[in-house]
Design an enzyme around this catalytic site. Structure first.
Site, PDB file in Angstrom:
ATOM      1  CG  ASP A   1       1.554   4.935   4.691  1.00 34.25           C
ATOM      2  OD1 ASP A   1       0.573   4.194   4.533  1.00 34.25           O
ATOM      3  OD2 ASP A   1       2.437   4.735   5.543  1.00 34.25           O
TER       4      ASP A   1
ATOM      5  CD  GLU B   1       4.423   2.034   5.408  1.00 34.29           C
ATOM      6  OE1 GLU B   1       5.127   2.664   6.212  1.00 34.29           O
ATOM      7  OE2 GLU B   1       3.188   1.880   5.546  1.00 34.29           O
TER       8      GLU B   1
ATOM      9  CG  HIS C   1      -0.806   7.043   7.786  1.00 34.17           C
ATOM     10  ND1 HIS C   1      -1.794   6.543   8.618  1.00 34.17           N
ATOM     11  CD2 HIS C   1       0.235   6.181   7.890  1.00 34.17           C
ATOM     12  CE1 HIS C   1      -1.362   5.436   9.186  1.00 34.17           C
ATOM     13  NE2 HIS C   1      -0.131   5.195   8.783  1.00 34.17           N
TER      14      HIS C   1
ATOM     15  CG  HIS D   1      -0.156   0.142   2.514  1.00 31.64           C
ATOM     16  ND1 HIS D   1       0.434  -0.939   3.136  1.00 31.64           N
ATOM     17  CD2 HIS D   1       0.132   1.214   3.307  1.00 31.64           C
ATOM     18  CE1 HIS D   1       1.048  -0.546   4.242  1.00 31.64           C
ATOM     19  NE2 HIS D   1       0.869   0.766   4.368  1.00 31.64           N
TER      20      HIS D   1
END
Length: 200
Positions: A51, A156, A55, A49
């Site tokens: 970020d 990540e 976040h 995913h």
């Protein structure tokens, strides 16, 4: 050659405290239906995913507002030892000519605050990792903010175990979800293909 560097969202390691993903069959092919239909429930930070600044920054941009150029272009895969990536290590070992770096640490490397600070001073577009986070419990916010406040995109949960170190072309656009702080990514590396004119 193409490398799929994405984790299966339903099988990827879940960050402690996040909900377990699940896929529910809403409809199946039978005499009353001519199609299969499923619904997915998951944390936006599960599996591979991206970020967004939102976040860790209350007024930061959401994932749909990030420029796609961060996620598409030339990058470098770099192996690092497990444990903290310090500022000294970044200065000694990280190549300076690439604006997108993918960190290969077998899921066990993370940025120390000093490493994030040093790297954030470079004109980076993206930092990626095969760990489930660029930081570690206790310093997640500081490490993320070091990158995000400099408009460095974060990937990540990458899968880099079969990818040799070196230069690649990255395609890792996040799913467009308005107002969200993160989004799933289907990340791919191309080797031996020329998609670009110069570095970006």
């Amino acid at each position: 050659m193409l490398y799929d560097i994405s984790a299966d969202m339903l099988k990827a390691k879940v960050y402690p405290g996040d909900p377990q993903p699940r896929l529910a069959r809403v409809q199946t092919i039978d005499k009353d239906s001519d199609c299969n239909l499923s619904a997915l429930f998951c944390c936006l930070h599960n599996g591979t995913h991206a970020d967004a600044p939102l976040h860790f920054m209350d007024q930061g941009d959401s994932i749909d507002r990030l420029a796609l150029e961060h996620f598409i272009g030339e990058c470098y895969v770099l192996s690092v030892p497990p444990g903290p990536i310090t500022g000294d290590y970044v200065e000694r070992k990280f190549p300076v000519k690439y604006r997108r770096l993918l960190i290969k640490g077998n899921g066990h490397a993370y940025f120390h605050e000093s490493g994030a600070a040093v790297l954030s001073e470079r004109k980076m577009l993206l930092i990626g990792t095969d760990s489930n986070s660029v930081g570690i419990s206790g310093s997640q916010a500081r490490v993320h903010r070091a990158f995000l406040r400099e408009h460095i995109a974060i990937l990540e949960g990458l899968v880099l175990s079969e990818v040799p170190d070196g230069e690649y072309f990255l395609m890792a656009q996040p799913v467009k979800i308005g107002g969200a702080e993160a989004a799933p990514v289907r990340a791919v590396l191309a080797s031996g293909h020329i998609f670009w004119n110069g570095r970006a």
